[in-house]
Design an enzyme around this catalytic site. Sequence first.
Site, mmCIF file in Angstrom:
data_model
loop_
_atom_site.group_PDB
_atom_site.id
_atom_site.type_symbol
_atom_site.label_atom_id
_atom_site.label_comp_id
_atom_site.label_asym_id
_atom_site.label_seq_id
_atom_site.Cartn_x
_atom_site.Cartn_y
_atom_site.Cartn_z
ATOM 1 N N SER A 104 -41.083 -12.652 -14.064
ATOM 2 C CA SER A 104 -42.746 -11.524 -13.632
ATOM 3 C C SER A 104 -43.323 -12.805 -14.288
ATOM 4 C CB SER A 104 -42.170 -10.791 -14.864
ATOM 5 O OG SER A 104 -42.211 -10.849 -16.318
ATOM 6 N N CYS A 128 -36.956 -3.085 -19.384
ATOM 7 C CA CYS A 128 -36.658 -3.722 -20.813
ATOM 8 C C CYS A 128 -38.187 -4.148 -21.757
ATOM 9 C CB CYS A 128 -35.421 -4.874 -19.659
ATOM 10 S SG CYS A 128 -37.342 -6.202 -18.779
ATOM 11 N N GLN A 145 -35.357 -14.055 -23.726
ATOM 12 C CA GLN A 145 -34.596 -13.561 -22.735
ATOM 13 C C GLN A 145 -34.557 -14.161 -20.897
ATOM 14 O OE1 GLN A 145 -38.935 -12.548 -21.253
ATOM 15 N NE2 GLN A 145 -39.576 -14.342 -21.983
ATOM 16 N N HIS A 187 -47.004 -9.455 -15.092
ATOM 17 C CA HIS A 187 -46.983 -8.897 -16.133
ATOM 18 C C HIS A 187 -47.602 -9.453 -17.654
ATOM 19 C CE1 HIS A 187 -44.332 -6.905 -20.013
ATOM 20 N NE2 HIS A 187 -43.904 -8.073 -19.324
ATOM 21 N N ARG A 199 -48.193 -14.091 -3.828
ATOM 22 C CA ARG A 199 -48.606 -14.732 -2.962
ATOM 23 C C ARG A 199 -48.571 -14.589 -2.014
ATOM 24 N NH1 ARG A 199 -45.767 -16.432 -8.043
ATOM 25 N NH2 ARG A 199 -47.087 -17.866 -8.600
ATOM 26 N N GLY A 219 -37.878 -6.527 -25.744
ATOM 27 C CA GLY A 219 -37.137 -7.335 -26.207
ATOM 28 C C GLY A 219 -36.853 -6.382 -27.059
ATOM 29 N N CYS A 265 -42.581 -5.621 -24.602
ATOM 30 C CA CYS A 265 -43.164 -5.295 -23.645
ATOM 31 C C CYS A 265 -43.167 -4.052 -23.289
ATOM 32 C CB CYS A 265 -41.819 -5.611 -22.900
ATOM 33 S SG CYS A 265 -42.105 -7.651 -22.204
#
Length: 383
Positions: free
Chosen positions: A238, A369, A157, A339, A212, A371, A89
């Site tokens: 996300s 954060c 995750q 994301h 939203r 992986g 990420c």
Amino acid sequence: MTEAYIVGAVRTPVGRRNGGLADAHPADLGAHAIRELVGRTGVDPEAVDDVVFGCVDTVGPQAGDIARTCWLAAHLPEGVPGVTVDRQCGSSQQALHFAAQAVLSGTADLIVAGGVQNMSRVPIGYAMTAGQALGFDSPFAGSKGWQARYGGQEVSQFRGAEMIAEKWDISRLEMEEFAYESHRRALGAIDEGRFAAEIVPYEGVSVDEGPRRDTSLERMAGLKTLVEGGRLTAALSSQISDGAAALLVASERAVKTHGLTPRARIHHISARGDDPVMMLSAPIPATAYALRRAGMTIGDIDAIEINEAFAPVVLAWLKETGADPGRVNPNGGAIALGHPLGATGARLMTSLLHELERTGGRYGLQTMCEGGGQANVTIIERL
């Protein structure tokens, strides 16, 4: 020692899964951001030393060194190379770090850094699942060394987010209130036009599609948890998204030679690791490390972007750092805005720079954060 400056920063809107950017080829998305970056900064594209782009799941339309493909798809000079970075990420935040390091070392003067991801066309984890379909082991089960160190623990995750919520005793309601605030802030930013200066519309899509207007705490409370007995729901994670972002990093020499206008100075760059099974907690030690190395405190930072991969990631970080929540993700985060994995790091930095310019803040900090239990931290100083 030379300085590394951010001269320009642009991004596409972030499209929601199967939304307005779903049919865009990733190379065209990245090219769109790069082309606009070159146009806005007025830089001579022949003078660019390299293109460093982040991307995750580099298969199909994202394979073949997407950084190079994006540059060529933008109809820019063939003499400029490109390289693709995968730090999960944090890929495009790491791309910015590599660009800054090249400039700071004196081996380059102008680098385009950024990232791209179309998760509608290439689903998250597709490279791993495709490999398993061909009979390969997973990255974890196939390693004797990994098994000897971490055993057969599930690496996910989602499990990592649950572990953080449990370790820091973060309730579902606390996370839902945070997620609702993310949507509220993002919608407010959109309605006030705060993102307009950083976004380059793409084929009729001009605003982020994720936030939203119909969300509510009541609706969130009605969702099922991701795992039986857990605290996390889809509303607290996300969104799967599509998008691209690009920044121009320049040396002092390039600024003078090409008549460029620096907008921010890269004050600090670093990356640290943490528990790879919990996976998502690394922003906590990484932030402490970065502030210590920079000789700063969290109170010195005027605006902060920490990726909202999951609500407990940010909430645990807030508890440990004591940061002012009002300065953290002031215009919403990935829970609302989305994301697009390989592009998010560059998107966050683009938004952070524009927020500092909008508010007159001096220092901005970005972390996320990643992986493998990793996290990058970038501190910039607005000029």
